[in-house]
Design a protein around this motif. Structure first.
Motif, PDB file in Angstrom:
ATOM      1  N   ILE A  32       5.376 -14.882   2.691  1.00  8.82           N
ATOM      2  CA  ILE A  32       4.441 -15.829   2.085  1.00  8.82           C
ATOM      3  C   ILE A  32       3.244 -15.145   1.432  1.00  8.82           C
ATOM      4  O   ILE A  32       2.959 -15.376   0.265  1.00  8.82           O
ATOM      5  CB  ILE A  32       3.985 -16.870   3.117  1.00  8.82           C
ATOM      6  N   SER A  33       2.528 -14.306   2.168  1.00  7.13           N
ATOM      7  CA  SER A  33       1.302 -13.736   1.605  1.00  7.13           C
ATOM      8  C   SER A  33       1.576 -12.847   0.399  1.00  7.13           C
ATOM      9  O   SER A  33       0.809 -12.822  -0.553  1.00  7.13           O
ATOM     10  CB  SER A  33       0.501 -12.973   2.665  1.00  7.13           C
ATOM     11  N   LYS A  47       0.743 -14.065  -3.371  1.00  6.67           N
ATOM     12  CA  LYS A  47      -0.409 -13.198  -3.677  1.00  6.67           C
ATOM     13  C   LYS A  47      -1.680 -13.797  -3.077  1.00  6.67           C
ATOM     14  O   LYS A  47      -2.686 -13.993  -3.748  1.00  6.67           O
ATOM     15  CB  LYS A  47      -0.536 -12.983  -5.178  1.00  6.67           C
ATOM     16  N   PHE A  48      -1.609 -14.065  -1.798  1.00  5.93           N
ATOM     17  CA  PHE A  48      -2.673 -14.734  -1.066  1.00  5.93           C
ATOM     18  C   PHE A  48      -3.895 -13.833  -0.932  1.00  5.93           C
ATOM     19  O   PHE A  48      -3.772 -12.678  -0.534  1.00  5.93           O
ATOM     20  CB  PHE A  48      -2.147 -15.124   0.322  1.00  5.93           C
ATOM     21  N   LYS A  49      -5.070 -14.355  -1.276  1.00  4.16           N
ATOM     22  CA  LYS A  49      -6.316 -13.578  -1.156  1.00  4.16           C
ATOM     23  C   LYS A  49      -6.537 -13.156   0.291  1.00  4.16           C
ATOM     24  O   LYS A  49      -6.525 -13.979   1.195  1.00  4.16           O
ATOM     25  CB  LYS A  49      -7.515 -14.429  -1.586  1.00  4.16           C
ATOM     26  N   ASP A  62      -6.532 -18.283   7.160  1.00 10.30           N
ATOM     27  CA  ASP A  62      -6.068 -19.607   6.773  1.00 10.30           C
ATOM     28  C   ASP A  62      -4.546 -19.663   6.728  1.00 10.30           C
ATOM     29  O   ASP A  62      -3.942 -20.638   7.174  1.00 10.30           O
ATOM     30  CB  ASP A  62      -6.662 -19.990   5.411  1.00 10.30           C
ATOM     31  N   ILE A  63      -3.921 -18.622   6.217  1.00 12.75           N
ATOM     32  CA  ILE A  63      -2.463 -18.621   6.120  1.00 12.75           C
ATOM     33  C   ILE A  63      -1.815 -18.577   7.507  1.00 12.75           C
ATOM     34  O   ILE A  63      -0.774 -19.190   7.719  1.00 12.75           O
ATOM     35  CB  ILE A  63      -1.954 -17.470   5.227  1.00 12.75           C
ATOM     36  N   VAL A 116      -4.079 -27.089   2.596  1.00 10.87           N
ATOM     37  CA  VAL A 116      -3.744 -25.909   1.802  1.00 10.87           C
ATOM     38  C   VAL A 116      -4.897 -25.656   0.824  1.00 10.87           C
ATOM     39  O   VAL A 116      -5.307 -26.532   0.095  1.00 10.87           O
ATOM     40  CB  VAL A 116      -2.444 -26.121   0.999  1.00 10.87           C
ATOM     41  N   ASN A 117      -5.421 -24.440   0.862  1.00  8.44           N
ATOM     42  CA  ASN A 117      -6.478 -24.045  -0.063  1.00  8.44           C
ATOM     43  C   ASN A 117      -5.819 -23.342  -1.244  1.00  8.44           C
ATOM     44  O   ASN A 117      -5.544 -22.153  -1.193  1.00  8.44           O
ATOM     45  CB  ASN A 117      -7.473 -23.133   0.643  1.00  8.44           C
ATOM     46  N   PHE A 118      -5.550 -24.094  -2.305  1.00  5.97           N
ATOM     47  CA  PHE A 118      -4.819 -23.535  -3.449  1.00  5.97           C
ATOM     48  C   PHE A 118      -5.605 -22.452  -4.168  1.00  5.97           C
ATOM     49  O   PHE A 118      -5.022 -21.663  -4.901  1.00  5.97           O
ATOM     50  CB  PHE A 118      -4.412 -24.650  -4.423  1.00  5.97           C
ATOM     51  N   SER A 119      -6.916 -22.377  -3.968  1.00  5.94           N
ATOM     52  CA  SER A 119      -7.690 -21.323  -4.633  1.00  5.94           C
ATOM     53  C   SER A 119      -7.378 -19.944  -4.043  1.00  5.94           C
ATOM     54  O   SER A 119      -7.650 -18.931  -4.661  1.00  5.94           O
ATOM     55  CB  SER A 119      -9.183 -21.615  -4.542  1.00  5.94           C
ATOM     56  N   ASN A 120      -6.788 -19.899  -2.835  1.00  4.95           N
ATOM     57  CA  ASN A 120      -6.389 -18.617  -2.245  1.00  4.95           C
ATOM     58  C   ASN A 120      -5.033 -18.140  -2.725  1.00  4.95           C
ATOM     59  O   ASN A 120      -4.657 -17.007  -2.509  1.00  4.95           O
ATOM     60  CB  ASN A 120      -6.351 -18.732  -0.719  1.00  4.95           C
ATOM     61  N   VAL A 121      -4.285 -19.024  -3.386  1.00  7.29           N
ATOM     62  CA  VAL A 121      -2.963 -18.674  -3.888  1.00  7.29           C
ATOM     63  C   VAL A 121      -3.120 -18.200  -5.327  1.00  7.29           C
ATOM     64  O   VAL A 121      -3.595 -18.924  -6.187  1.00  7.29           O
ATOM     65  CB  VAL A 121      -2.009 -19.899  -3.836  1.00  7.29           C
TER      66      VAL A 121
END
Length: 87
Positions: free
Chosen positions: A26-27, A31-33, A41-42, A80-85
């Motif tokens: 996933i990360s 490309k998870f921040k 969060d993830i 889900v924090n989409f800004s981290n994706v």
């Protein structure tokens, strides 16, 4: 190889398989921040981000078909924090 979703019954406990799924699948794919870290969060919302991961995979596969290469949107009722994706 990984199962299609994290181990749902043990996702809150952070089993090694779920941690590996979060880190290696996933990360990296989303490309998870900040990546996957305990308490991140993830790691706390692993099922929600797994749903985003699979929505992205389905959208990528459908681009040449019914969607005709148009962008797709993923909606989630989960936290889900989409800004981290970044993918």
């Amino acid at each position: 190889n990984f199962p299609p979703v994290p181990n749902v019954e043990e996702v809150r406990f952070g089993t090694p398989l779920n941690q590996k799924f979060g880190k290696d699948v996933i990360s990296k794919d989303l490309k998870f921040k900040g990546g996957y870290k305990p308490g991140s969060d993830i790691s706390r919302q692993l099922l929600a981000y797994a749903n985003v991961y699979w929505a992205k995979k389905i959208a990528d596969a459908a681009k040449g078909g019914a969607m005709g290469g148009k962008p797709a949107c993923a909606l989630s009722a989960e936290a889900v924090n989409f800004s981290n994706v970044q993918a």
